[in-house]
Design a protein around this motif. Structure first.
Motif, PDB file in Angstrom:
ATOM      1  N   ALA A 236       0.914  -1.037  -0.355  1.00  0.00           N
ATOM      2  CA  ALA A 236       0.360   0.222  -0.364  1.00  0.00           C
ATOM      3  C   ALA A 236       0.760   1.079  -0.610  1.00  0.00           C
ATOM      4  O   ALA A 236       0.664   2.050  -1.016  1.00  0.00           O
ATOM      5  N   ILE A 237       1.448   1.042   0.640  1.00  0.00           N
ATOM      6  CA  ILE A 237       2.553   2.109   1.148  1.00  0.00           C
ATOM      7  C   ILE A 237       3.712   2.727  -0.533  1.00  0.00           C
ATOM      8  O   ILE A 237       3.944   3.664  -0.368  1.00  0.00           O
ATOM      9  N   TRP A 238       3.953   0.924  -0.825  1.00  0.00           N
ATOM     10  CA  TRP A 238       4.667   1.218  -2.277  1.00  0.00           C
ATOM     11  C   TRP A 238       4.050   2.013  -2.789  1.00  0.00           C
ATOM     12  O   TRP A 238       4.223   2.948  -4.571  1.00  0.00           O
ATOM     13  N   GLY A 239       3.019   1.493  -3.260  1.00  0.00           N
ATOM     14  CA  GLY A 239       1.074   1.833  -4.637  1.00  0.00           C
ATOM     15  C   GLY A 239       1.496   3.113  -4.453  1.00  0.00           C
ATOM     16  O   GLY A 239       1.254   4.191  -5.154  1.00  0.00           O
TER      17      GLY A 239
ATOM     18  N   VAL B  41      -2.451   6.043   3.062  1.00  0.00           N
ATOM     19  CA  VAL B  41      -1.051   5.681   3.175  1.00  0.00           C
ATOM     20  C   VAL B  41      -1.427   5.946   4.706  1.00  0.00           C
ATOM     21  O   VAL B  41      -0.408   5.842   5.427  1.00  0.00           O
ATOM     22  N   VAL B  42      -1.544   7.073   5.235  1.00  0.00           N
ATOM     23  CA  VAL B  42      -1.203   8.093   6.477  1.00  0.00           C
ATOM     24  C   VAL B  42      -2.277   7.252   6.895  1.00  0.00           C
ATOM     25  O   VAL B  42      -1.647   7.160   7.996  1.00  0.00           O
ATOM     26  N   VAL B  43      -3.972   7.214   7.340  1.00  0.00           N
ATOM     27  CA  VAL B  43      -4.405   6.281   7.859  1.00  0.00           C
ATOM     28  C   VAL B  43      -3.398   5.050   8.102  1.00  0.00           C
ATOM     29  O   VAL B  43      -3.701   4.797   9.330  1.00  0.00           O
TER      30      VAL B  43
ATOM     31  N   LEU C 159      -0.250   6.145  10.434  1.00  0.00           N
ATOM     32  CA  LEU C 159      -0.565   6.207  11.709  1.00  0.00           C
ATOM     33  C   LEU C 159      -1.884   5.689  12.966  1.00  0.00           C
ATOM     34  O   LEU C 159      -1.614   5.252  13.901  1.00  0.00           O
ATOM     35  N   PHE C 160      -2.636   4.574  12.512  1.00  0.00           N
ATOM     36  CA  PHE C 160      -4.071   4.504  13.140  1.00  0.00           C
ATOM     37  C   PHE C 160      -3.673   2.409  12.892  1.00  0.00           C
ATOM     38  O   PHE C 160      -4.392   1.675  13.753  1.00  0.00           O
ATOM     39  N   SER C 161      -3.156   1.738  12.191  1.00  0.00           N
ATOM     40  CA  SER C 161      -3.356   0.210  12.011  1.00  0.00           C
ATOM     41  C   SER C 161      -1.564  -0.119  12.948  1.00  0.00           C
ATOM     42  O   SER C 161      -1.114   0.138  13.275  1.00  0.00           O
ATOM     43  N   GLU C 162      -2.845  -0.979  13.552  1.00  0.00           N
ATOM     44  CA  GLU C 162      -1.721  -1.642  14.509  1.00  0.00           C
ATOM     45  C   GLU C 162      -0.869  -3.046  14.008  1.00  0.00           C
ATOM     46  O   GLU C 162      -0.149  -4.103  14.341  1.00  0.00           O
ATOM     47  N   THR C 163      -1.339  -3.518  12.469  1.00  0.00           N
ATOM     48  CA  THR C 163      -0.500  -3.965  11.368  1.00  0.00           C
ATOM     49  C   THR C 163       0.767  -3.746  10.903  1.00  0.00           C
ATOM     50  O   THR C 163       1.494  -4.522  10.624  1.00  0.00           O
ATOM     51  N   SER C 164       0.883  -2.743  11.218  1.00  0.00           N
ATOM     52  CA  SER C 164       2.204  -1.848  10.128  1.00  0.00           C
ATOM     53  C   SER C 164       3.338  -1.804  11.185  1.00  0.00           C
ATOM     54  O   SER C 164       2.881  -1.697  12.396  1.00  0.00           O
TER      55      SER C 164
END
Length: 114
Positions: free
Chosen positions: A65-68, A102-104, A107-112
């Motif tokens: 997601a970040i890469w894209g 990407v910001v969400v 900042l908020f995902s516990e997966t990253s």
């Protein structure tokens, strides 16, 4: 240095290589010009290698997601600067939505990985 730092550094390199490859894709003129075509292939290979290093630590869905997302923004910027390709309002809105996603995630995902 931490493995997360190294993973995000690899992800940043993957993004830069992908954007560079896309610029050479434009210059390859549908693969009719050999040197831009060769450069494009080399930068895409380097990009996917760096992305493979990043996903050792960063989950694939997050890294991709970040890469894209960042790649789209930088590619649009390079397209404007190098090729004078303008975007319309709908394209800017779409890119803003991608950036928001990407910001969400970051900042908020516990997966990253942070």
């Amino acid at each position: 240095m931490s493995s997360a730092f190294n993973a995000y550094t690899a992800l940043a390199l993957a993004i830069v290589f992908e954007v560079t490859a896309s610029a050479f894709l434009q210059q390859s003129a549908q693969f009719t010009r050999p040197w831009p075509t060769l450069a494009m292939v080399l930068f895409y290979v380097a990009s996917f290698y760096a992305l493979s290093v990043a996903i050792r630590v960063i989950p694939l869905s997050i890294a991709y997601a970040i890469w894209g997302g960042v790649g789209i923004i930088l590619t649009a910027t390079v397209s404007f600067v190098l090729f004078r390709q303008m975007l319309d309002a709908a394209a800017f809105v779409g890119i803003a939505l991608i950036v928001s996603g990407v910001v969400v995630i970051n900042l908020f995902s516990e997966t990253s990985v942070h």
